[in-house]
Design a protein around this motif. Structure first.
Motif, PDB file in Angstrom:
ATOM      1  N   ARG A   1       0.570  -0.826  -0.132  1.00 49.80           N
ATOM      2  CA  ARG A   1       0.194  -0.086   0.234  1.00 49.80           C
ATOM      3  C   ARG A   1       0.829   1.413  -0.203  1.00 49.80           C
ATOM      4  O   ARG A   1       1.673   1.403   0.872  1.00 49.80           O
ATOM      5  CB  ARG A   1      -0.775  -0.177   1.045  1.00 49.80           C
TER       6      ARG A   1
ATOM      7  N   LYS B   1      -1.516  -2.193 -17.435  1.00 50.96           N
ATOM      8  CA  LYS B   1      -2.192  -1.748 -16.888  1.00 50.96           C
ATOM      9  C   LYS B   1      -2.678  -1.311 -15.306  1.00 50.96           C
ATOM     10  O   LYS B   1      -3.283  -1.371 -14.430  1.00 50.96           O
ATOM     11  CB  LYS B   1      -3.402  -4.186 -16.191  1.00 50.96           C
ATOM     12  N   LEU B   2      -2.598   0.016 -16.230  1.00 54.00           N
ATOM     13  CA  LEU B   2      -2.498   1.732 -14.869  1.00 54.00           C
ATOM     14  C   LEU B   2      -3.405   1.886 -15.330  1.00 54.00           C
ATOM     15  O   LEU B   2      -3.485   1.687 -17.040  1.00 54.00           O
ATOM     16  CB  LEU B   2      -1.064   1.875 -14.436  1.00 54.00           C
ATOM     17  N   ARG B   3      -4.714   3.557 -14.734  1.00 53.76           N
ATOM     18  CA  ARG B   3      -5.132   4.018 -15.020  1.00 53.76           C
ATOM     19  C   ARG B   3      -4.306   4.768 -16.103  1.00 53.76           C
ATOM     20  O   ARG B   3      -3.628   5.433 -16.421  1.00 53.76           O
ATOM     21  CB  ARG B   3      -5.417   4.663 -14.024  1.00 53.76           C
ATOM     22  N   ASP B   4      -5.765   5.312 -17.199  1.00 46.33           N
ATOM     23  CA  ASP B   4      -5.107   6.009 -18.199  1.00 46.33           C
ATOM     24  C   ASP B   4      -4.509   7.677 -17.848  1.00 46.33           C
ATOM     25  O   ASP B   4      -3.552   7.368 -18.721  1.00 46.33           O
ATOM     26  CB  ASP B   4      -5.812   6.332 -19.338  1.00 46.33           C
TER      27      ASP B   4
ATOM     28  N   THR C   1      -2.230  -1.305  -6.939  1.00 50.43           N
ATOM     29  CA  THR C   1      -3.506  -1.555  -6.814  1.00 50.43           C
ATOM     30  C   THR C   1      -4.033  -0.343  -7.706  1.00 50.43           C
ATOM     31  O   THR C   1      -3.632   0.638  -7.445  1.00 50.43           O
ATOM     32  CB  THR C   1      -3.905  -1.308  -4.771  1.00 50.43           C
ATOM     33  N   PRO C   2      -5.722   0.169  -7.498  1.00 45.28           N
ATOM     34  CA  PRO C   2      -6.241   1.302  -7.498  1.00 45.28           C
ATOM     35  C   PRO C   2      -6.080   2.768  -7.110  1.00 45.28           C
ATOM     36  O   PRO C   2      -5.709   3.924  -7.476  1.00 45.28           O
ATOM     37  CB  PRO C   2      -7.864   0.625  -7.653  1.00 45.28           C
ATOM     38  N   TYR C   3      -6.182   2.004  -4.972  1.00 46.00           N
ATOM     39  CA  TYR C   3      -5.508   3.356  -4.480  1.00 46.00           C
ATOM     40  C   TYR C   3      -4.465   4.004  -4.846  1.00 46.00           C
ATOM     41  O   TYR C   3      -4.410   4.945  -4.304  1.00 46.00           O
ATOM     42  CB  TYR C   3      -5.786   2.619  -3.013  1.00 46.00           C
ATOM     43  N   SER C   4      -3.165   2.897  -4.782  1.00 48.44           N
ATOM     44  CA  SER C   4      -2.161   3.525  -4.742  1.00 48.44           C
ATOM     45  C   SER C   4      -1.459   4.273  -6.294  1.00 48.44           C
ATOM     46  O   SER C   4      -1.158   5.357  -6.380  1.00 48.44           O
ATOM     47  CB  SER C   4      -0.721   2.104  -4.567  1.00 48.44           C
ATOM     48  N   GLN C   5      -2.108   3.935  -7.592  1.00 49.44           N
ATOM     49  CA  GLN C   5      -2.082   4.697  -8.621  1.00 49.44           C
ATOM     50  C   GLN C   5      -2.808   5.303  -8.699  1.00 49.44           C
ATOM     51  O   GLN C   5      -2.303   6.595  -8.854  1.00 49.44           O
ATOM     52  CB  GLN C   5      -3.079   3.554  -9.641  1.00 49.44           C
ATOM     53  N   VAL C   6      -4.094   5.916  -7.481  1.00 48.84           N
ATOM     54  CA  VAL C   6      -4.312   7.591  -7.405  1.00 48.84           C
ATOM     55  C   VAL C   6      -2.871   8.305  -6.382  1.00 48.84           C
ATOM     56  O   VAL C   6      -2.686   8.985  -6.823  1.00 48.84           O
ATOM     57  CB  VAL C   6      -5.735   7.340  -6.907  1.00 48.84           C
TER      58      VAL C   6
END
Length: 231
Positions: free
Chosen positions: A75, A129-132, A94-99
Motif C-alpha cells: 500500500r 494495466k494502469l489508469r490512463d 492497487t487502484p488506490y496506490s495508482q491514485v
C-alpha cells in the motif's frame, strides 16, 4: 565459517557503479544525470523482464537519493513533503496506490515535490494495466528498456570478476555456473564470491569438482541450520 557459507548467495549492495552495463549505457547515464539534477526529465520509467537488473538499478538510485524503494504490491500513500519517489513493480499497484502515484506526479509538476520519480516494471507503458491518466504522466518522462545481459556478456563479466580476484576460471566452470545457478548477475557474482572464499579455505584451484563440493557442503549446512532453528 558456517555463517559465511550460508550467506554466499547474498549479492553485494546494489549501486550504479557495480551494475554490469552491457547494452544499458544510455540508461545508466540518464539515471546518473537525474540524480545530479542534470537529466532531461525528473521522471524515469525503466522496464524489462525479471532478472534483467531493474531492482538493482532502483536500489542504486534510491541509495543516492536517500530514500527507500517502495514495492508496488504494498500500500502506497503519497506524502507531499517527499523529496524523491522510487517504486518497483508498478504493474502491481492497487487502484488506490495508482491514485496516490498520480497525485505525486501532479505535485512534482506543480511544486517540485517530489522532485524526482523513478519507476520500474516488466512491460512497456502500452502494456501496463494502469489508469490512463497515470500512464500519460509516466509517458511524459523518459521510458527506457533494461536489456538483459547475453550469455556472452555474462561470460565476459564473470571472467573479468575472476581476473580482478586473481582467479583462473575454466570454460567448464563458467558454463556450469550459467547452466545450474540463477542466471541474474547478482546471483552469479555472489556464487563466484563464495566459491573464491571456499577455494582459499580448501587451498585448491577453482574447478567444477570444487564447485560441486562447495555446493554439497553448503546444502548440508543449510539443512543443519534449519534443523537447529526448528528444534
Amino acid at each position: 565459517m558456517q555463517q559465511l557459507l550460508l550467506d554466499v548467495f547474498t549479492p553485494p549492495r546494489p549501486t550504479l557503479s557495480n551494475f554490469l552495463v552491457g547494452q544499458n549505457g544510455q540508461l545508466v547515464y540518464e539515471l546518473r544525470e537525474l540524480i545530479q539534477m542534470k537529466g532531461t526529465s525528473p521522471f524515469v520509467y525503466i522496464y524489462g523482464p525479471s532478472g534483467c537488473g531493474k531492482s538493482h538499478l532502483l536500489r542504486g538510485v534510491a541509495s543516492q537519493l536517500g530514500v527507500n524503494v517502495i514495492a508496488g504490491g504494498n500500500r502506497f500513500v503519497f506524502k507531499p513533503g517527499e523529496q524523491a519517489l522510487v517504486i518497483d513493480n508498478i504493474d502491481r499497484l492497487t487502484p488506490y496506490s495508482q491514485v496516490q502515484l498520480f497525485n505525486a506526479f501532479n505535485s512534482s509538476m506543480a511544486e517540485n515535490k517530489p522532485g524526482k520519480i523513478v519507476l520500474a516494471g516488466e512491460h512497456p507503458t502500452t502494456e501496463l494495466k494502469l489508469r490512463d491518466d497515470l500512464r500519460t504522466r509516466i509517458e511524459a518522462g523518459l521510458c527506457l528498456r533494461v536489456h538483459p545481459l547475453s550469455d556472452q556478456e555474462k561470460h565476459a563479466a564473470l571472467q573479468a570478476m575472476a581476473k580482478s580476484r586473481g582467479l583462473q576460471l575454466s570454460e567448464e566452470v563458467i558454463e556450469y555456473a550459467l547452466r545450474y545457478f540463477q542466471r541474474d548477475m547478482g546471483s552469479l557474482m555472489a556464487v563466484m564470491d563464495g566459491l573464491d572464499r571456499f577455494s582459499l579455505e580448501q587451498q585448491k584451484p577453482v574447478s567444477v569438482n570444487l564447485l560441486r563440493h562447495w555446493m554439497k557442503r553448503r546444502e548440508s549446512l543449510v539443512i543443519r541450520e534449519y534443523e537447529t532453528r526448528t528444534v
